[in-house]
Write a protein that holds these residues in place. Structure first.
Motif, short mmCIF file in Angstrom:
data_model
loop_
_atom_site.label_atom_id
_atom_site.label_comp_id
_atom_site.label_asym_id
_atom_site.label_seq_id
_atom_site.Cartn_x
_atom_site.Cartn_y
_atom_site.Cartn_z
N GLU A 9 0.89 -1.22 0.22
CA GLU A 9 0.11 0.10 -0.05
C GLU A 9 0.66 1.36 -0.09
O GLU A 9 0.46 2.23 -0.81
N LYS A 10 1.97 1.29 0.76
CA LYS A 10 2.71 2.76 0.90
C LYS A 10 3.39 2.91 -0.33
O LYS A 10 3.79 3.84 -0.68
N TRP B 84 1.11 4.52 -5.66
CA TRP B 84 0.89 5.88 -5.98
C TRP B 84 -0.30 6.40 -4.84
O TRP B 84 -1.22 5.71 -5.15
N GLY B 85 0.02 7.49 -4.37
CA GLY B 85 -0.79 7.79 -3.04
C GLY B 85 -1.96 8.84 -3.67
O GLY B 85 -2.87 9.30 -2.57
N ARG B 86 -2.03 9.69 -4.70
CA ARG B 86 -2.54 10.56 -5.11
C ARG B 86 -3.45 10.34 -6.29
O ARG B 86 -3.61 11.29 -7.16
N SER C 133 -5.32 6.28 -2.94
CA SER C 133 -4.27 5.35 -3.34
C SER C 133 -4.54 4.41 -4.31
O SER C 133 -5.69 3.95 -4.65
N SER C 134 -3.46 4.14 -5.39
CA SER C 134 -3.95 3.42 -6.57
C SER C 134 -3.58 1.69 -6.08
O SER C 134 -3.94 0.98 -6.94
#
Ligand SMILES: Cc1cc2nc3c(=O)[nH]c(=O)nc-3n(C[C@H](O)[C@H](O)[C@H](O)COP(=O)(O)O)c2cc1C
Length: 171
Positions: free
Chosen positions: A82-83, A86-88, A94-95
């Motif tokens: 998850e981290k 891509w978070g945006r 999150s993608s």
């Protein structure tokens, strides 16, 4: 099979033969997942291949007791970092789940092309699945699918017509 035929013929299969899936076929299917697109090409995925009957039974129990999952020769568990993803996406999300869904769908359609059945499994207890499969804490479980030779030919479940789900120029 012709591409559109594969898409049309795929069904969620909930009964499987005990017949083994040959390794070369499994590898072709996994390769279809490997080459899937992902946000920024980050490829935040990891796929766990489960063939051990004892582990398969435990996983099926963690999938809300959907025992047919363990009937198939193979279970694939689609995991996401998850981290790392891509978070945006869209400016707000999150993608990771989308990236995994695309790769799992590549896998599912490749399996259909090989005459194999699958069933997207979204009803699972993530904590239990992670414990059974020793998945690190920061890795998420997005979906699982059994893969095996079908022992049923499920009916077409039908879909909404295009004119209900498509609009042009505006919503
Ligand atoms: C996000 C998602 C979660 C799902 N979870 C389950 C599940 O846990 N168990 C199951 O038997 N089917 C599950 N399905 C399969 C759907 O029920 C199935 O795709 C739908 O009824 C249409 O049938 P078809 O796949 O045969 O066309 C899931 C499908 C999706 C996309």
């Amino acid at each position: 099979m012709e591409f559109y035929e594969v898409i049309r013929k795929r069904r969620s299969v909930r009964k499987y033969q005990s017949k083994k899936v040959p390794d070369d076929i499994l590898n072709r299917i996994l390769e279809a997942g490997r080459i899937a697109p992902s946000a920024k090409n980050i490829q935040p995925w990891h796929f766990i291949i489960i063939r051990d009957p004892e582990i398969k039974n435990k996983v099926a129990r963690a999938c809300r007791g959907q025992h047919f999952v363990a009937e198939a020769d193979v279970i694939i568990c689609g995991c996401a970092r998850e981290k790392l993803a891509w978070g945006r996406m869209g400016g707000y999300m999150s993608s990771f789940a989308v990236d995994l869904a695309i790769a799992m769908d590549h896998i599912i359609l490749a399996a259909a092309n090989e005459g194999l059945g699958t069933c997207w499994i979204g009803a699972f207890n993530e904590k239990e699945v992670k414990e059974i499969l020793r998945i690190p804490e920061d890795v998420r479980v997005v979906a699982l699918t059994p893969i095996g030779y079908p022992a049923e030919q499920p009916r077409d479940r039908g879909r909404k017509p295009l004119n209900e789900i498509v609009s042009y120029e505006h919503y």
